[in-house]
Design a protein around this motif. Sequence first.
Motif, PDB file in Angstrom:
ATOM      1  N   UNK A   7       0.825  -1.210   0.000  1.00  0.00           N
ATOM      2  CA  UNK A   7       0.000   0.000   0.000  1.00  0.00           C
ATOM      3  C   UNK A   7       0.868   1.273   0.000  1.00  0.00           C
ATOM      4  N   UNK A   8       1.986   1.233   0.699  1.00  0.00           N
ATOM      5  CA  UNK A   8       2.891   2.399   0.717  1.00  0.00           C
ATOM      6  C   UNK A   8       3.429   2.666  -0.681  1.00  0.00           C
ATOM      7  N   UNK A   9       3.773   1.592  -1.386  1.00  0.00           N
ATOM      8  CA  UNK A   9       4.276   1.747  -2.758  1.00  0.00           C
ATOM      9  C   UNK A   9       3.195   2.345  -3.652  1.00  0.00           C
ATOM     10  N   UNK A  45      -4.222  10.111 -22.171  1.00  0.00           N
ATOM     11  CA  UNK A  45      -3.710   8.864 -21.596  1.00  0.00           C
ATOM     12  C   UNK A  45      -3.129   9.098 -20.215  1.00  0.00           C
ATOM     13  N   UNK A  46      -2.344  10.166 -20.083  1.00  0.00           N
ATOM     14  CA  UNK A  46      -1.756  10.451 -18.771  1.00  0.00           C
ATOM     15  C   UNK A  46      -2.819  10.828 -17.753  1.00  0.00           C
ATOM     16  N   UNK A  47      -3.915  11.483 -18.264  1.00  0.00           N
ATOM     17  CA  UNK A  47      -5.034  11.792 -17.357  1.00  0.00           C
ATOM     18  C   UNK A  47      -5.679  10.512 -16.853  1.00  0.00           C
ATOM     19  N   UNK A  48      -5.778   9.491 -17.720  1.00  0.00           N
ATOM     20  CA  UNK A  48      -6.308   8.193 -17.303  1.00  0.00           C
ATOM     21  C   UNK A  48      -5.454   7.554 -16.238  1.00  0.00           C
ATOM     22  N   UNK A  49      -4.139   7.693 -16.394  1.00  0.00           N
ATOM     23  CA  UNK A  49      -3.223   7.145 -15.388  1.00  0.00           C
ATOM     24  C   UNK A  49      -3.466   7.819 -14.038  1.00  0.00           C
ATOM     25  N   UNK A  50      -3.643   9.148 -14.091  1.00  0.00           N
ATOM     26  CA  UNK A  50      -3.887   9.901 -12.852  1.00  0.00           C
ATOM     27  C   UNK A  50      -5.180   9.436 -12.186  1.00  0.00           C
ATOM     28  N   UNK A  51      -6.248   9.261 -12.987  1.00  0.00           N
ATOM     29  CA  UNK A  51      -7.529   8.813 -12.430  1.00  0.00           C
ATOM     30  C   UNK A  51      -7.411   7.425 -11.802  1.00  0.00           C
ATOM     31  N   UNK A  52      -6.679   6.516 -12.484  1.00  0.00           N
ATOM     32  CA  UNK A  52      -6.483   5.176 -11.942  1.00  0.00           C
ATOM     33  C   UNK A  52      -5.721   5.230 -10.621  1.00  0.00           C
ATOM     34  N   UNK A  53      -4.676   6.012 -10.603  1.00  0.00           N
ATOM     35  CA  UNK A  53      -3.876   6.145  -9.395  1.00  0.00           C
ATOM     36  C   UNK A  53      -4.690   6.774  -8.262  1.00  0.00           C
ATOM     37  N   UNK A  54      -5.566   7.726  -8.622  1.00  0.00           N
ATOM     38  CA  UNK A  54      -6.406   8.366  -7.603  1.00  0.00           C
ATOM     39  C   UNK A  54      -7.376   7.357  -6.984  1.00  0.00           C
ATOM     40  N   UNK A  55      -7.912   6.474  -7.840  1.00  0.00           N
ATOM     41  CA  UNK A  55      -8.832   5.435  -7.334  1.00  0.00           C
ATOM     42  C   UNK A  55      -8.127   4.527  -6.341  1.00  0.00           C
ATOM     43  N   UNK A  56      -6.899   4.155  -6.708  1.00  0.00           N
ATOM     44  CA  UNK A  56      -6.113   3.314  -5.798  1.00  0.00           C
ATOM     45  C   UNK A  56      -5.866   4.053  -4.488  1.00  0.00           C
ATOM     46  N   UNK A  57      -5.627   5.337  -4.615  1.00  0.00           N
ATOM     47  CA  UNK A  57      -5.396   6.149  -3.425  1.00  0.00           C
ATOM     48  C   UNK A  57      -6.594   6.183  -2.504  1.00  0.00           C
ATOM     49  N   UNK A  58      -7.793   6.278  -3.096  1.00  0.00           N
ATOM     50  CA  UNK A  58      -9.022   6.270  -2.293  1.00  0.00           C
ATOM     51  C   UNK A  58      -9.150   4.960  -1.519  1.00  0.00           C
ATOM     52  N   UNK A  59      -8.821   3.835  -2.202  1.00  0.00           N
ATOM     53  CA  UNK A  59      -8.878   2.519  -1.545  1.00  0.00           C
ATOM     54  C   UNK A  59      -7.921   2.458  -0.358  1.00  0.00           C
ATOM     55  N   UNK A  60      -6.711   2.980  -0.576  1.00  0.00           N
ATOM     56  CA  UNK A  60      -5.704   2.951   0.498  1.00  0.00           C
ATOM     57  C   UNK A  60      -6.136   3.817   1.675  1.00  0.00           C
ATOM     58  N   UNK A  61      -6.694   4.972   1.384  1.00  0.00           N
ATOM     59  CA  UNK A  61      -7.144   5.860   2.459  1.00  0.00           C
ATOM     60  C   UNK A  61      -8.278   5.200   3.244  1.00  0.00           C
ATOM     61  N   UNK A  62      -9.193   4.529   2.508  1.00  0.00           N
ATOM     62  CA  UNK A  62     -10.273   3.810   3.175  1.00  0.00           C
ATOM     63  C   UNK A  62      -9.748   2.729   4.110  1.00  0.00           C
ATOM     64  N   UNK A  63      -8.710   1.998   3.628  1.00  0.00           N
ATOM     65  CA  UNK A  63      -8.094   0.950   4.455  1.00  0.00           C
ATOM     66  C   UNK A  63      -7.508   1.545   5.731  1.00  0.00           C
ATOM     67  N   UNK A  64      -6.840   2.699   5.581  1.00  0.00           N
ATOM     68  CA  UNK A  64      -6.235   3.336   6.749  1.00  0.00           C
ATOM     69  C   UNK A  64      -7.298   3.794   7.743  1.00  0.00           C
ATOM     70  N   UNK A  65      -8.420   4.305   7.214  1.00  0.00           N
ATOM     71  CA  UNK A  65      -9.497   4.755   8.107  1.00  0.00           C
ATOM     72  C   UNK A  65     -10.105   3.581   8.873  1.00  0.00           C
ATOM     73  N   UNK A  66     -10.272   2.411   8.198  1.00  0.00           N
ATOM     74  CA  UNK A  66     -10.792   1.217   8.870  1.00  0.00           C
ATOM     75  C   UNK A  66      -9.864   0.783   9.992  1.00  0.00           C
ATOM     76  N   UNK A  67      -8.556   0.777   9.711  1.00  0.00           N
ATOM     77  CA  UNK A  67      -7.582   0.394  10.739  1.00  0.00           C
ATOM     78  C   UNK A  67      -7.635   1.350  11.925  1.00  0.00           C
ATOM     79  N   UNK A  68      -7.771   2.639  11.630  1.00  0.00           N
ATOM     80  CA  UNK A  68      -7.843   3.633  12.699  1.00  0.00           C
ATOM     81  C   UNK A  68      -9.099   3.416  13.543  1.00  0.00           C
ATOM     82  N   UNK A  69     -10.229   3.131  12.869  1.00  0.00           N
ATOM     83  CA  UNK A  69     -11.486   2.895  13.601  1.00  0.00           C
ATOM     84  C   UNK A  69     -11.368   1.673  14.502  1.00  0.00           C
TER      85      UNK A  69
END
Length: 388
Positions: A7-9, A45-69
Amino acid sequence: MKKLIFYIILIALLFAAILFGHHAIGEKGRIFIAMGDLRIQMTVVSAGIVLLASSIGVIIIGWLLVKLARMLTGSRNWFGSLSRRKQQKAFHEAINACAIGDYESAQKAISKTFPGEFGGSNYILAADIDRKVNNGNNLENLLSIAETFEASAVSAKAQQAAHFVQQHQFDKAKEVLEGIDTKAQNQAVIARLWLSVLAALGQWDEVKERLKLHKKVLGDDYVVWAQQATQGEFAEIASKHGANALRQKWEELPRAAKKDIANQIVFIQLLIDQGLSKDAEPILVDLAKKSQHSAFHSLFKQLKHPSPFAAMRLIESWIKADPENAKLYSVLAHLAYNSGDSELAEKAVRKALELASDPDDGRLLARLLEQQNAFEKANNVYKGLLTS
């Protein structure tokens, strides 16, 4: 730990995509973003990469919030598989401690498994341990949590019902059993709990209905419970409606039930208990003629009315066929004593004691000697009983 590094990567890749994504692909199909003094341009194409990376970021943030809860609510599963391994180890330690009877260590170990991913089994085990360590002070709370897990709901309710039965809280036990789903109701352990609760509540009609439903799963216990149901029903009729209603119920029984010696003994015993010794005698004699069962001996000894000639003639005929049977002489002695024939009682009891020593026969002889004012002889008999 491996997931955390992964997740850090991904987070690092997210930031890299946002900052440098527009340089990753060629200049075809540009997108311009203007925010104040900040100007960003990138290809589609690069905008698509950014959107994909942002989605992954949302998942990671959600995981961190669950752990914190989980951390804030007291969960021990903060760091994924590392924590689960510790909980599994503690669960096994609790089982091993129970196996050797070290319930205090087991209680400490099982407390480290909460909430844990055990399908509620850890709460079931904790409740069993609590019963042994704390007399079940926290049992209801632990089992109520176990009930929230589908895999352990039936086991939790069964334990709770059994606990209420032990506490003689039969209405509560019945309420718990009613909450068990239909499919689980046919399990043998649930069926036996139902029978125990209904028998304790004196609900014999419901006992019989349950017996019909669960005859197959009860196996050999079916016969035992069927006899107990009949006995309980007889006792209830006798106490509420008297001997006439009891006799009528006996006549209404199927032939197979009348042939059951357990039912015969209960019926005659209840007649005697109702003070109907004279009415019980012909029924007892008739049944005993068909089956010379030793279980009838105690019933003959309890008959207490003048001139029980039919019973005496039957016992005397048995004695002629088996003259060395001390138990038959004992039956005749008690029967004669209860009818007022002290002479026959003394002869029979002396013969019984000559063949075999029996405390009840010794006490009967002492009472007969007291009636004759032979107190010294009676005292000697009592002393002999104390010595033996």
